[in-house]
Design a protein around this motif. Sequence first.
Motif, PDB file in Angstrom:
ATOM      1  N   LEU A 103      15.096  38.121  38.308  1.00  0.00           N
ATOM      2  CA  LEU A 103      14.203  36.980  38.425  1.00  0.00           C
ATOM      3  C   LEU A 103      13.700  36.756  36.859  1.00  0.00           C
ATOM      4  CD1 LEU A 103      11.918  37.595  41.519  1.00  0.00           C
ATOM      5  CD2 LEU A 103      13.743  36.137  41.240  1.00  0.00           C
ATOM      6  N   PRO A 104      13.630  35.554  36.542  1.00  0.00           N
ATOM      7  CA  PRO A 104      13.195  35.220  35.430  1.00  0.00           C
ATOM      8  C   PRO A 104      11.702  35.765  34.978  1.00  0.00           C
ATOM      9  CG  PRO A 104      14.059  33.262  36.106  1.00  0.00           C
ATOM     10  CD  PRO A 104      13.966  34.170  37.271  1.00  0.00           C
ATOM     11  N   ASN A 105      11.319  36.221  33.857  1.00  0.00           N
ATOM     12  CA  ASN A 105      10.245  36.759  33.624  1.00  0.00           C
ATOM     13  C   ASN A 105       9.275  35.758  33.031  1.00  0.00           C
ATOM     14  OD1 ASN A 105       8.017  38.087  32.814  1.00  0.00           O
ATOM     15  ND2 ASN A 105       9.164  39.690  31.607  1.00  0.00           N
ATOM     16  N   PRO A 106       8.100  35.184  33.681  1.00  0.00           N
ATOM     17  CA  PRO A 106       7.370  34.479  33.158  1.00  0.00           C
ATOM     18  C   PRO A 106       6.269  34.657  32.114  1.00  0.00           C
ATOM     19  CG  PRO A 106       6.709  34.741  35.375  1.00  0.00           C
ATOM     20  CD  PRO A 106       7.887  35.528  35.136  1.00  0.00           C
ATOM     21  N   LEU A 107       5.945  35.860  32.132  1.00  0.00           N
ATOM     22  CA  LEU A 107       4.967  36.446  31.466  1.00  0.00           C
ATOM     23  C   LEU A 107       4.722  36.300  29.903  1.00  0.00           C
ATOM     24  CD1 LEU A 107       4.062  39.929  33.192  1.00  0.00           C
ATOM     25  CD2 LEU A 107       2.766  38.048  33.217  1.00  0.00           C
ATOM     26  N   PRO A 108       6.053  36.461  29.198  1.00  0.00           N
ATOM     27  CA  PRO A 108       6.129  35.730  27.760  1.00  0.00           C
ATOM     28  C   PRO A 108       5.477  34.812  27.196  1.00  0.00           C
ATOM     29  CG  PRO A 108       7.967  37.183  28.434  1.00  0.00           C
ATOM     30  CD  PRO A 108       7.450  36.958  29.689  1.00  0.00           C
ATOM     31  N   GLN A 109       5.600  33.870  28.302  1.00  0.00           N
ATOM     32  CA  GLN A 109       5.166  32.331  27.896  1.00  0.00           C
ATOM     33  C   GLN A 109       3.740  32.272  28.287  1.00  0.00           C
ATOM     34  OE1 GLN A 109       8.514  32.709  29.693  1.00  0.00           O
ATOM     35  NE2 GLN A 109       9.148  32.657  27.410  1.00  0.00           N
ATOM     36  N   LEU A 110       3.101  33.203  28.668  1.00  0.00           N
ATOM     37  CA  LEU A 110       1.654  33.046  29.238  1.00  0.00           C
ATOM     38  C   LEU A 110       0.801  34.117  28.415  1.00  0.00           C
ATOM     39  CD1 LEU A 110       1.906  33.369  33.033  1.00  0.00           C
ATOM     40  CD2 LEU A 110       1.347  31.263  31.532  1.00  0.00           C
TER      41      LEU A 110
END
Length: 234
Positions: free
Chosen positions: A122-129
């Motif tokens: 799955l894409p990891n959304p954490l680096p954008q937050l």
Amino acid sequence: MREFILFIDTETTGKPLDWDAPYSDATSWPYSVQIAWAVYTKEGQELKGENHYIYEPELEISETSEKIHGITKEFLQEHGKARKQVLSLLAQDLEKYQPLVVGHFMQLDYHMLGVGFHRANLPNPLPQLPTFCTMNASANFFLKQGQRFLRLGELYERLFQEPLQQQHDAAVDVKATAACFFKLMEQGDITPETILRQQEEQRVSRQASSAKNKIQLFIILALFILAVLLIILL
């Protein structure tokens, strides 16, 4: 400061063996066996909470970790869900609320979630937050000699003058982290400025780690090419 805050905690099969290892390195990174999170408004109103156990056949829980959180493989076989199912739910909340993500020992949670997203494809959304660590924030408190930070239970007891019950249950720790965060805000120990300062420190640290990984990969590739050339020449 973001309109929403997502507090998160993970319980794992063990400790990372190499914090700089790529997420594909299964020997260096343990597995998450419980992930809990709760979404709050920046004013402190809880909007929702999630608590999930994860079972995958390949995981093995170390004896030390089992003693800490009490989660066994047999329990997970009965109550656990697939990693991808749980992380898909988390990704939906991260996408919906675009929150400030807060944990106590956020470095561990950040990487364990990154590893989980990688293993679930799955894409990891954490680096954008943006992220924030209440453990790092506790460095400003009076600590014992040789102590750098307060554990969650220590911080909670320091702030509320009562012990934290049922520690190392991710759902309990999420609630405690939220309580500590808003109490520290109320006291002025956490401000928008301290949040931004910590985010900049985290950004620099992660960039340094990424650069180190690239250098290691380059060295491995160079050694491989050198070995091939030697074989051809000999």
